[in-house]
Design a protein around this motif. Structure first.
Motif, PDB file in Angstrom:
ATOM      1  N   ARG A  10      -4.886   4.773  -8.419  1.00 45.93           N
ATOM      2  CA  ARG A  10      -5.845   5.507  -8.586  1.00 45.93           C
ATOM      3  C   ARG A  10      -6.329   6.299  -7.421  1.00 45.93           C
ATOM      4  NH1 ARG A  10      -9.474   1.374 -12.547  1.00 45.93           N
ATOM      5  NH2 ARG A  10      -7.895   1.241 -14.198  1.00 45.93           N
ATOM      6  N   ARG A  11      -5.419   6.855  -6.869  1.00 48.52           N
ATOM      7  CA  ARG A  11      -5.665   7.436  -5.518  1.00 48.52           C
ATOM      8  C   ARG A  11      -5.071   8.963  -5.622  1.00 48.52           C
ATOM      9  NH1 ARG A  11      -8.782   5.254  -2.076  1.00 48.52           N
ATOM     10  NH2 ARG A  11      -8.011   6.460  -0.450  1.00 48.52           N
ATOM     11  N   PHE A  12      -5.319   9.628  -6.983  1.00 47.36           N
ATOM     12  CA  PHE A  12      -4.931  11.061  -7.371  1.00 47.36           C
ATOM     13  C   PHE A  12      -6.254  11.611  -7.844  1.00 47.36           C
ATOM     14  CE2 PHE A  12      -2.869  14.125 -10.060  1.00 47.36           C
ATOM     15  CZ  PHE A  12      -2.057  14.874  -9.000  1.00 47.36           C
TER      16      PHE A  12
ATOM     17  N   VAL B 216      -8.976  16.728   3.911  1.00 47.22           N
ATOM     18  CA  VAL B 216      -7.970  16.931   4.972  1.00 47.22           C
ATOM     19  C   VAL B 216      -7.181  15.616   4.810  1.00 47.22           C
ATOM     20  CG1 VAL B 216      -7.588  17.189   7.382  1.00 47.22           C
ATOM     21  CG2 VAL B 216      -9.361  18.632   6.123  1.00 47.22           C
ATOM     22  N   GLY B 217      -5.923  15.526   5.066  1.00 43.59           N
ATOM     23  CA  GLY B 217      -4.996  14.520   5.010  1.00 43.59           C
ATOM     24  C   GLY B 217      -4.385  14.175   3.712  1.00 43.59           C
TER      25      GLY B 217
ATOM     26  N   THR C 131       5.113   2.046   4.528  1.00 39.27           N
ATOM     27  CA  THR C 131       5.427   2.607   3.031  1.00 39.27           C
ATOM     28  C   THR C 131       4.489   2.055   2.178  1.00 39.27           C
ATOM     29  OG1 THR C 131       7.148   0.713   2.977  1.00 39.27           O
ATOM     30  CG2 THR C 131       7.847   3.190   3.513  1.00 39.27           C
ATOM     31  N   SER C 132       3.619   1.037   2.421  1.00 41.02           N
ATOM     32  CA  SER C 132       2.482   0.657   1.544  1.00 41.02           C
ATOM     33  C   SER C 132       1.498   1.572   1.502  1.00 41.02           C
ATOM     34  CB  SER C 132       2.184  -0.825   2.065  1.00 41.02           C
ATOM     35  OG  SER C 132       1.610  -0.460   3.423  1.00 41.02           O
ATOM     36  N   VAL C 133       1.533   2.735   2.364  1.00 36.17           N
ATOM     37  CA  VAL C 133       0.369   3.687   2.367  1.00 36.17           C
ATOM     38  C   VAL C 133       0.843   4.732   1.635  1.00 36.17           C
ATOM     39  CG1 VAL C 133      -1.213   4.969   3.869  1.00 36.17           C
ATOM     40  CG2 VAL C 133      -0.788   2.744   4.204  1.00 36.17           C
TER      41      VAL C 133
ATOM     42  N   ARG D  41      -4.369  10.810  -2.244  1.00 37.95           N
ATOM     43  CA  ARG D  41      -5.138  10.490  -1.097  1.00 37.95           C
ATOM     44  C   ARG D  41      -4.717   8.969  -0.561  1.00 37.95           C
ATOM     45  NH1 ARG D  41     -10.784  11.943  -2.622  1.00 37.95           N
ATOM     46  NH2 ARG D  41      -9.604  13.986  -2.178  1.00 37.95           N
ATOM     47  N   PRO D  42      -3.802   9.080   0.650  1.00 37.06           N
ATOM     48  CA  PRO D  42      -3.317   7.890   1.258  1.00 37.06           C
ATOM     49  C   PRO D  42      -4.444   7.039   1.656  1.00 37.06           C
ATOM     50  CG  PRO D  42      -1.900   9.595   2.078  1.00 37.06           C
ATOM     51  CD  PRO D  42      -3.132  10.238   1.032  1.00 37.06           C
ATOM     52  N   GLU D  43      -4.421   5.509   1.708  1.00 38.65           N
ATOM     53  CA  GLU D  43      -5.190   4.740   2.018  1.00 38.65           C
ATOM     54  C   GLU D  43      -4.981   4.529   3.727  1.00 38.65           C
ATOM     55  OE1 GLU D  43      -6.022   1.729  -1.235  1.00 38.65           O
ATOM     56  OE2 GLU D  43      -4.221   1.576  -1.111  1.00 38.65           O
TER      57      GLU D  43
END
Length: 238
Positions: free
Chosen positions: A87-89, A95-96, A67-69, A146-148
Motif C-alpha cells: 500500500r505504498r503506491f 521527492v524520492g 531490499t526490504s525498502v 513510495r519507499p519506506e
C-alpha cells in the motif's frame, strides 16, 4: 535515519550518474553489478537486459538502502506490484518516489517543479542515465512508488563524487592486457585475499600480465572476467 537524510543521499548518488551510457547490448556497469558479471543482449539467445530498474537498485544499494525498502528486481511491474502490496503506491508524487510509466519504465523523482511537473532521473533512457521533466499527472504515468525510507537504520554509505571520477578514469582491462594498470589490478586482487603466486615476484611486485591467474582471481572477487567500473569499485571497496 530520517527520511530527509536518506533521500538527500540518494538524490546525490543518482545525480552523479547522469550522462553515463551503456555499450551496445545493454552492457553497462549497473547490469554487471546486478548480475555479478557482464551481460549482453542475445547471450544466451533471445535474452535482453533492460536496466531502468537495475539502475535504481544500484543507486539504492549505494545509499545503503536494504531490499526490504526497495526490492532487487529487473522488472518494472514486479516492483510496482511489490509496492502496491505494501500500500505504498500513490497517484501524486513526493521527492524520492519512483515513478512508474505504462511503457514498462521507471524513474526517480528528483524534484517537484512549478506547474504540477516533476523532474526525474532515469536509467536506460536513450541508452544512458538522463534527466527528464513531465506533468505529474501525465497519462503515461501509472503512479508513484513510495519507499519506506524511515526504516533505513544503518548509516548512509555512498561513493563520493570525487571517488566516482577516479573509478571512471580507471581503464577497462581484460585478458591479454599488460602494464602498470594490470599491476595495480593485481595488487588490489591480492589485497582482497587472492593469491597470485605465478604473477607476484620475489620482491612483492607484480608482473603486469593479465593472464589466466589474474582472470581467475578477478572472477573470484567480482564474478567478472573483465575489470570495468563496477569491478574497480568493488576492489576499492567504494
Amino acid at each position: 535515519m530520517s527520511r530527509l537524510e536518506v533521500v538527500r543521499s540518494l538524490r546525490k548518488i543518482e545525480a552523479d550518474q547522469v550522462g553515463i551510457a551503456e555499450r551496445p547490448g545493454n552492457d553497462v556497469k549497473y547490469n554487471t553489478a546486478y548480475y555479478g558479471h557482464r551481460v549482453h543482449d542475445g547471450i544466451p539467445p533471445h535474452t535482453s537486459y533492460a536496466w531502468c530498474v537495475v539502475f535504481q537498485w544500484w543507486c539504492f544499494q549505494k545509499a545503503g538502502i536494504p531490499t526490504s525498502v526497495f526490492p532487487k528486481s529487473a522488472n518494472v511491474f514486479a516492483v510496482r506490484d511489490w509496492f502496491k502490496e505494501k500500500r505504498r503506491f500513490y497517484r501524486t508524487p513526493m521527492v524520492g518516489d519512483l515513478v512508474i510509466f505504462s511503457i514498462s519504465h521507471i524513474g526517480f523523482v528528483q524534484k517537484l517543479l512549478a506547474g504540477n511537473r516533476i523532474q526525474t532521473i532515469e536509467g536506460n533512457s536513450g541508452d544512458a542515465v538522463r534527466r527528464h521533466t513531465y506533468p505529474a499527472d501525465h497519462p503515461g504515468i501509472q503512479g508513484y512508488c513510495r519507499p519506506e525510507y524511515h526504516k533505513v537504520t544503518r548509516p548512509i554509505t555512498h561513493t563520493h563524487g570525487k571517488t566516482e571520477e577516479i573509478v571512471r578514469a580507471l581503464p577497462r582491462l581484460k585478458s591479454g592486457d599488460q602494464g602498470a594498470d594490470v599491476m595495480r589490478l593485481q595488487a588490489l586482487l591480492r589485497a582482497n585475499g587472492q593469491r597470485l603466486p605465478d604473477s607476484q615476484r620475489e620482491d612483492g611486485s607484480f608482473d603486469g600480465e593479465f593472464g589466466d591467474e589474474t582472470e581467475t582471481a578477478l572472477r573470484a572477487v567480482t564474478g567478472s572476467t573483465v575489470a570495468d567500473d563496477a569491478q574497480w569499485a568493488a576492489l576499492l571497496g567504494v
